[in-house]
Design a protein around this motif. Structure first.
Motif, PDB file in Angstrom:
ATOM      1  N   ASP A 210      43.451  15.194  41.860  1.00  0.00           N
ATOM      2  CA  ASP A 210      42.499  15.122  42.971  1.00  0.00           C
ATOM      3  C   ASP A 210      42.818  13.967  43.912  1.00  0.00           C
ATOM      4  O   ASP A 210      42.634  14.071  45.125  1.00  0.00           O
ATOM      5  N   TRP A 215      41.597  14.486  47.819  1.00  0.00           N
ATOM      6  CA  TRP A 215      40.193  14.889  47.672  1.00  0.00           C
ATOM      7  C   TRP A 215      39.317  13.694  47.315  1.00  0.00           C
ATOM      8  O   TRP A 215      38.123  13.695  47.578  1.00  0.00           O
ATOM      9  N   LYS A 252      35.114  19.653  47.845  1.00  0.00           N
ATOM     10  CA  LYS A 252      35.205  19.598  49.305  1.00  0.00           C
ATOM     11  C   LYS A 252      35.436  20.999  49.849  1.00  0.00           C
ATOM     12  O   LYS A 252      36.265  21.735  49.342  1.00  0.00           O
TER      13      LYS A 252
END
Length: 450
Positions: A210, A215, A252
């Motif tokens: 991530d 992110w 997201k």
């Protein structure tokens, strides 16, 4: 026959008589007062207008059943949809090898039946990885899409009413895969997962991934500290530091539109930490950021509409662009409620994120736990491979790439099944009581929440 779509993808095809059979079975098991009203039989051939009316009624019926916690979670409803999915896609029951990805790109191969449901496949993957039984409930299988240009997006969380092998193979593209990820919102549950070696490795691999995808937001100093912890293989400390970073544990979504604070604003929505985070680009190009707490949402709804064509056109009705909106009623101040609308193809996934946050809050409030004890299916044990597969450590972090686009498409599970296409009458002004998701977490709101 009626096409039942899940997130815009054909799930199965069913006839009126099959849906009537499902309805009668649900009434028998749960009582007539619990099950929604079913569109009545007609003696004579239906006119085109009556066919469309029946389709709308059936769609509302299926959504009402799906949104009812008892009926929507029942084995009767879910097995009906699984069987219909397998029959529609014409995939016989046989033993196959299914590949499931981990966040670090590692592939886990499990031997399953094509008719094995999501929970069976999840348990087979957990068994192959040697993940303890009581940690299985902390993870879920997600359908993802990875294009050749490297774009990576989450399509949905795989549901109890589908067969993962059938879902992924019926898409006829090697861009679609199944990935294993954690499925809870509250990062305090990380402690449970980190107690066990395999849980720690899975969480660590996901966190590294991530961060690399942008992110989770990381500045240069934090990146240096993370890299140092990774080189020392200090996995727990790495996760502890990541927990302090912005958007840790958030999903997201793709850029979309909102009417807050003014109509037609571009927005990037992230879901996590019991809130929806908005990064709004105003008309004057100014960027504003703010968050809407799930505890202050009184209710929300998803509405959908399809532009109706007046005559024959080049595109088939199945290809119509469905416009989806998520609207939630928010307590802006002690005595002021206001509706906020997000127009996004991922509105259904946003809705289910809100629902799962509320569910998790209510479980925590009642002193419950999300630990799910491993249970074998009553109708026969799964065949397991004796060889366990170790979770490898991911590669070292790359240096932050300033040019990397920080937006990524991550989505969660769907909230309802839909019969397509949806008529223009399903506008925000024409929504029945069943279309609202009441928020139990809102009822306990106190002055300290304001």
């Amino acid at each position: 026959a009626y096409n039942i779509h899940v997130n815009g993808v054909l799930h199965c095809r069913v006839r009126y008589s099959q849906l009537l059979g499902l309805h009668e079975q649900l009434r028998k098991e749960y009582g007539a007062n619990v099950v929604p009203t079913f569109p009545p039989k007609k003696i004579f051939t239906l006119t085109p207008a009556e066919v469309e009316q029946r389709r709308e009624q059936l769609e509302k019926y299926m959504q009402a059943v799906r949104q009812d916690p008892t009926l929507g979670g029942s084995e009767t409803f879910n097995s009906f949809l699984r069987k219909a999915q397998q029959e529609t896609q014409q995939i016989p029951t046989e033993e196959v090898v299914l590949e499931v990805m981990l966040s670090n790109g590692q592939k886990v191969k499990v031997t399953i039946l094509t008719s094995d449901q999501t929970e069976d496949v999840l348990e087979a993957v957990a068994s192959k990885l040697d993940l303890p039984d009581d940690l299985v409930g902390y993870f879920s299988l997600f359908l993802v899409r990875e294009t050749k240009d490297g774009a990576f997006s989450f399509v949905r969380k795989l549901q109890e009413f589908e067969l993962p092998y059938v879902s992924v193979t019926s898409l006829h593209s090697d861009e679609f895969r199944i990935i294993l990820r954690k499925s809870y919102w509250d990062s305090s549950y990380d402690d449970d997962v980190m107690e066990h070696r395999v849980g720690l490795n899975l969480l660590y691999a996901q966190t590294v991934s991530d961060i690399e995808r942008g992110w989770i937001l990381v500045n240069k100093e934090q990146h240096r500290q993370l890299k140092s912890l990774q080189e020392k293989v200090s996995k727990k400390e790495f996760i502890r530091l990541a927990q302090t970073l912005k958007y840790y544990g958030y999903l997201k979504f793709d850029p979309c539109l909102t009417d807050f604070p003014e109509k037609g604003c571009n927005v990037v929505v992230s879901a996590g930490n019991n809130e929806l985070n908005f990064q709004v680009r105003l008309q004057n190009e100014q960027i504003k950021e703010g968050s809407f707490k799930v505890t202050r949402m009184r209710c929300w709804r998803v509405t959908s509409s399809v532009p109706m064509s007046n005559g024959p056109s080049g595109t088939s009705p199945g290809k119509s662009e469905v416009k989806l909106e998520l609207a939630f009623e928010y307590l802006m101040s002690k005595d002021r409620l206001q509706w906020v609308t997000i127009t996004s193809p991922q509105a259904i996934m946003l809705s289910i994120c809100l629902q799962s946050m509320v569910d998790e809050l209510m479980v925590k409030k009642s002193g419950g736990s999300i630990r799910k004890m491993f249970r074998r299916r009553v109708n026969g044990a799964l065949r397991r491979s004796d060889s366990q597969q170790a979770v490898k450590s991911p590669p070292l972090l790359d240096s932050p790439d300033a040019s990397r686009e920080p937006m990524a498409k991550l989505s969660s599970k769907l909230t309802s099944v839909s019969l397509r296409g949806i008529s223009h009458s399903s506008s925000a002004n024409d929504v029945g009581a069943n279309d609202f998701h009441g928020n139990y977490a809102f009822e306990g709101i106190g002055d300290e929440d304001l």
